[in-house]
Scaffold this motif. Structure first.
Motif, short mmCIF file in Angstrom:
data_model
loop_
_atom_site.label_atom_id
_atom_site.label_comp_id
_atom_site.label_asym_id
_atom_site.label_seq_id
_atom_site.Cartn_x
_atom_site.Cartn_y
_atom_site.Cartn_z
N THR A 254 2.56 -10.73 46.16
CA THR A 254 2.45 -9.67 47.15
C THR A 254 3.69 -9.60 48.03
N HIS A 255 4.18 -10.75 48.46
CA HIS A 255 5.37 -10.80 49.31
C HIS A 255 6.53 -10.09 48.63
N ARG A 256 6.75 -10.39 47.37
CA ARG A 256 7.86 -9.79 46.63
C ARG A 256 7.65 -8.29 46.45
N LEU A 257 6.42 -7.90 46.18
CA LEU A 257 6.13 -6.49 45.99
C LEU A 257 6.34 -5.70 47.28
N PHE A 258 5.85 -6.22 48.38
CA PHE A 258 6.06 -5.56 49.67
C PHE A 258 7.54 -5.43 49.98
N ASP A 259 8.32 -6.49 49.70
CA ASP A 259 9.76 -6.44 49.96
C ASP A 259 10.43 -5.35 49.12
N MET A 260 10.00 -5.20 47.87
CA MET A 260 10.54 -4.14 47.01
C MET A 260 10.28 -2.77 47.62
N GLN A 261 9.04 -2.55 48.02
CA GLN A 261 8.66 -1.25 48.58
C GLN A 261 9.39 -0.98 49.90
N ALA A 262 9.52 -2.03 50.72
CA ALA A 262 10.19 -1.86 52.00
C ALA A 262 11.68 -1.58 51.83
N SER A 263 12.29 -2.13 50.79
CA SER A 263 13.71 -1.87 50.57
C SER A 263 13.95 -0.43 50.12
N LEU A 264 12.94 0.17 49.46
CA LEU A 264 13.07 1.54 49.00
C LEU A 264 12.80 2.54 50.12
N GLN A 265 11.78 2.24 50.94
CA GLN A 265 11.39 3.13 52.03
C GLN A 265 11.20 2.32 53.32
N PRO A 266 12.29 1.80 53.89
CA PRO A 266 12.18 0.89 55.04
C PRO A 266 11.49 1.49 56.25
N ASP A 267 11.58 2.79 56.44
CA ASP A 267 10.96 3.41 57.61
C ASP A 267 9.44 3.32 57.58
N LEU A 268 8.87 3.07 56.40
CA LEU A 268 7.42 3.03 56.28
C LEU A 268 6.85 1.64 56.58
N PHE A 269 7.71 0.66 56.77
CA PHE A 269 7.23 -0.71 56.92
C PHE A 269 7.74 -1.36 58.21
N PRO A 270 7.50 -0.75 59.37
CA PRO A 270 7.94 -1.39 60.62
C PRO A 270 7.13 -2.64 60.94
N ASP A 271 5.92 -2.74 60.36
CA ASP A 271 5.03 -3.89 60.62
C ASP A 271 4.78 -4.65 59.32
N LEU A 272 5.85 -5.00 58.64
CA LEU A 272 5.75 -5.61 57.31
C LEU A 272 4.91 -6.88 57.32
N ALA A 273 5.17 -7.79 58.25
CA ALA A 273 4.42 -9.04 58.30
C ALA A 273 2.94 -8.80 58.59
#
Length: 222
Positions: free
Chosen positions: A61-80
């Protein structure tokens, strides 16, 4: 846009929303909304091309979230916080009264989320699925690569609820930029028929666990 959350009084036949709209209150809030819908349903059925979210290890999950956040960083301000809420959703497998059914093509067992190609991450993931597949609430199936296909599945989908059993039954489809919600009974019946055919192509229980073990052993030997 006519998108509504499942809890809204207005239950439209279908809707679509951009990911920015879906996570406008944060990724964690989005995960909690999904969790409430899953918790209320008698059954959740998932067809994916990678390991289904509820069956993922923390590392996957950690790796998948990082992939998605790198593509659309504005959508993941609260990644943790989003990861934490996602992990909380996964606990439903142990405490829910509903059923969780998953089917993936065999190729999903070989997809390695980056950044490295260490097979041990995926081996741990496959063993985790095998363990979860023994839960009373979980049914896990794999469509073997060498099996003749009897249905063409064009995309991933999630069915939350069952017609005739649950209120507010929904099929959700994720695209790269939008999320689609289908609530029309006729369309849901088509997806129910699709699900049944997908299951006809899959192996479950010991057959699925054998495939998981074979794949893990092959990865370790590579």
């Amino acid at each position: 846009d006519d998108h509504r959350d499942a809890s809204d009084a207005a239950w439209t036949a279908s809707s679509a929303a951009s990911w920015s709209e879906e996570v406008r209150q944060g990724v964690a809030a989005k995960q909690r909304r999904i969790g409430r819908a899953e918790q209320a349903a008698s059954a959740v059925r998932v067809y994916t091309l990678i390991v289904p979210g509820l069956l993922q290890t923390a590392e996957y999950t950690h790796r998948l979230f990082d992939m998605q956040a790198s593509l659309q960083p504005d959508l993941f301000p609260d990644l943790a916080a989003g990861r934490a809420a996602f992990a909380e959703r996964q606990q439903m497998l142990f405490r829910s009264a509903g059923r969780f059914e998953f089917v993936v093509p065999e190729s999903a067992l070989l997809w390695r989320p980056g950044p490295d190609g260490d097979p041990r991450t995926l081996v741990t993931q496959l063993r985790h699925i095998a363990n979860l597949s023994t839960l009373d609430t979980v049914r896990f199936g794999v469509i073997p690569l060498d099996a003749p296909a009897r249905v063409c599945v064009m995309h991933e989908f999630v069915m939350i609820g069952e017609l005739g059993v649950d209120d507010n039954v929904e099929v959700t489809i994720h695209t790269t930029t939008r999320e689609l919600h289908i609530r029309d009974d006729a369309q849901i019946k088509t997806y129910t028929a699709l699900w049944e055919r997908v299951c006809d192509d899959a192996v479950f229980d010991d057959g699925a666990r054998d495939l998981l073990a074979t794949t893990a052993n092959r990865l370790l030997a590579s």
